[in-house]
Enzyme design. Structure first.
Site, short mmCIF file in Angstrom:
data_model
loop_
_atom_site.label_atom_id
_atom_site.label_comp_id
_atom_site.label_asym_id
_atom_site.label_seq_id
_atom_site.Cartn_x
_atom_site.Cartn_y
_atom_site.Cartn_z
N HIS A 72 0.81 -1.22 0.00
CA HIS A 72 0.00 0.00 0.00
C HIS A 72 0.84 1.27 0.00
CE1 HIS A 72 0.52 0.03 4.41
NE2 HIS A 72 0.13 1.28 4.39
N HIS A 117 7.60 -2.26 2.20
CA HIS A 117 7.50 -0.80 2.10
C HIS A 117 8.88 -0.11 1.99
CE1 HIS A 117 3.54 -1.86 3.21
NE2 HIS A 117 3.61 -1.67 4.50
C1 BG6 Z 1 1.43 -2.33 7.42
C2 BG6 Z 1 2.11 -3.04 8.56
O1 BG6 Z 1 1.85 -2.85 6.20
O2 BG6 Z 1 1.74 -0.94 7.48
C3 BG6 Z 1 1.74 -2.42 9.89
O3 BG6 Z 1 1.74 -4.41 8.55
C4 BG6 Z 1 1.96 -0.93 9.88
O4 BG6 Z 1 2.48 -3.03 10.95
C5 BG6 Z 1 1.29 -0.30 8.66
O5 BG6 Z 1 1.41 -0.39 11.08
C6 BG6 Z 1 1.61 1.17 8.55
O6 BG6 Z 1 0.93 1.74 7.47
P1 BG6 Z 1 0.79 3.31 7.34
O7 BG6 Z 1 0.15 3.52 6.02
O8 BG6 Z 1 -0.04 3.77 8.50
O9 BG6 Z 1 2.18 3.87 7.44
#
Ligand code: BG6
Length: 505
Positions: free
Chosen positions: A197, A259
């Site tokens: 994402h 990520h």
């Molecule tokens: C997810 C992880 O992919 O991303 C989580 O599994 C994390 O542990 C989250 O909290 C954070 O996403 P964002 O968009 O809030 O930075």
């Protein structure tokens, strides 16, 4: 006269997905409730879903269609980005159905098939279906196999079947390959959409614009000018009740493998020949292939676990005290590593990655830190308060870009001090940024692949990470860090042996 409906250059028009149905597995989970269902509504509210759209939830609960409809409505009302519109909702609600069943129950899949076929004729979804697997990874093979056995995965000519897989894509290189073999036995590679994402975030897509739509940065984007790069993804929350998923996985597998390595790839990759999906992905794959696991795992990695204590005036549990976590757990909630990229652009410029839960504050940023000028024209006193020049891409929150450089302090003496120049999305643009999942779900429905990593990227990322997590798994003791701090001491040591230090975002 120009026909705006046909003119691809008309930027006011966004593409609307064609008739299709989305079948969501794991629909009662947190991700669906907080992100996916609200994103579907937000797309509908922005006019980007076709009238012939249907949403089928599949889960264990013994729910009727109207129970599910209430659940979807509640998730949207609590979490959607855009305002509530009764008419948008009632249009969406007409295509909502629920199928109750376990992932191992062939009868439930037969029922799902019947529901989907009914929707095809009632709602005009035209046999185009996307299966979204927001389920624990151990269930991927089961669901995929039942999609095949029930005939749900078969498309007639002119129809499409797509599958969306949420991370984690395996837990190491071998399991990622096994998982992929299962998926690609049923769905051809171009129908598989792997969701990371972070790639749906506007600020992440902007990395390419910043680098390649400007002449300002690219000429100095190399080891001649850049001292090092720091990529930080810090969270102030703990594991938020996700013990079942997180324990045994840990910070490195949870977010570095996907990520953070994606952020590294976008920051470091060569300019693709075009924005064609293949070329963009190839550029990322090339740089990941040149990124080496740390050679000295003792010196160039750090990991830790948050202890209990006080954070922001609130008493918080330590990781080992969280519900569902084994008191002897060795899982890291903080991970940092130094990676080197073996190519002519980056040789000599390390990339430092760090992530952690229960840190000082929530911030994700990429800081490109420049070398100091070679000639000391100004006396030491004049530049005593001058740091290194830096370009900081603020992924979130407070999205934007900061450039830090030195400027003369007004007055009779030659004194140079750091100042910053700031671009903030909130000031520069009137439009709100869509949520990452809005963009990604729309791209899946449109069949547009550039923002979805291919299997090769997944495997290359595991190749970088596997030696690290394997070495860590042999360590009996794990360093604790104070909640609200910036991680364990070893993370600071890791930087100081290189003569550098972490930024305090
Ligand atoms: C997810 C992880 O992919 O991303 C989580 O599994 C994390 O542990 C989250 O909290 C954070 O996403 P964002 O968009 O809030 O930075």
């Amino acid at each position: 006269m120009r026909n705006p409906l046909k003119d691809p250059l008309d930027r006011r028009l966004q593409k609307i997905a064609g008739p299709s149905g989305l079948i969501l597995f794991g629909v009662t989970g947190d991700l669906a409730r907080k992100k996916l269902l609200p994103a579907i509504y937000d797309l509908a509210n922005r006019g980007l879903l076709p009238p012939a759209f249907s949403l089928v939830g599949f889960a264990r609960r013994d729910w009727s269609n109207s129970d599910f409809e209430n659940f979807v409505r509640e998730s949207i009302r609590s979490n959607a980005r855009t305002h509530w519109s009764e008419s948008v909702w009632s249009q969406l609600a007409k295509g909502i159905r629920f199928v109750s069943g376990n992932h191992d129950n062939p009868l439930a899949f037969a029922e799902l098939r019947r529901v989907v076929q009914d929707l095809d004729s009632e709602r005009g979804t035209a046999g185009n279906h996307t299966f979204y697997l927001s389920v624990p990874p151990r269930d991927f093979p089961l669901v995929i196999t039942h999609l095949q056995d029930s005939g749900l995965a078969n498309a007639n000519s002119g129809q499409f079947r797509r599958v969306v897989i949420e991370k984690p894509f395996g837990s190491d290189l071998d399991s990622a390959k096994t998982l992929n073999a299962v998926v690609e036995r049923v769905f051809p590679p171009d129908s598989v959409f792997r969701i990371d994402h972070y790639l749906g975030k506007e600020t992440v897509q902007n990395i390419l614009a910043l680098r390649f739509a400007n002449q300002l940065f690219e000429p100095i984007w190399n080891s001649k000018f850049i001292d090092h790069v720091q990529i930080t993804m810090a969270e102030d929350i703990g594991i938020s009740g996700r013990a079942g998923y997180y324990d045994g996985i840990g910070a490195a597998r949870d977010v570095i493998q996907n990520h953070l390595l994606q952020l590294l790839a976008l920051t470091a990759m060569e300019r693709p020949e075009s924005f064609e999906p293949t070329q963009l992905r190839e550029s990322k794959e090339n740089v990941l292939a040149q990124t080496k696991p740390p050679t000295n795992l003792g010196l160039h990695t750090s990991r830790g676990q948050y202890a209990g204590g006080w954070q922001g005036g609130e008493k918080v549990l330590g990781y080992l005290e969280e519900e569902g976590i084994s008191p002897a757990s060795n899982t890291e909630t903080y991970a940092a590593l130094r990676l080197d990229i073996d190519n002519s652009r980056w040789r000599g410029t390390p990339f430092y990655l760090r992530t952690g839960k229960r840190l000082g504050r929530r911030v994700t940023e990429i800081a490109v830190v420049f070398k100091r000028p070679e000639h000391a024209l100004f006396g030491r006193q004049a530049v005593s308060q001058l740091g290194e020049n830096a370009l900081v891409i603020r992924v979130q929150p407070n999205e934007g870009v900061t450039i830090r450089f030195g400027s003369k302090v007004p007055g009779p003496a030659m004194q140079v001090r750091d100042v910053t120049m700031d671009f903030a999305y909130g000031h520069a643009f009137t439009e709100d940024s869509p949520e990452a999942y809005e963009r990604l779900i729309l791209d899946v429905l449109l069949g547009e692949p550039p923002l979805f990593p291919r299997q090769r990227e997944v495997e290359l990322s595991w190749e970088i990470l596997d030696p690290v997590v394997e070495a860590w798994s042999k360590q009996k003791v794990i360093e604790q860090y104070t909640p609200g701090s910036w991680g364990p001491d070893s993370a600071n040591q890791m930087m100081s042996i290189d003569g550098r230090s972490w930024r305090r975002p």
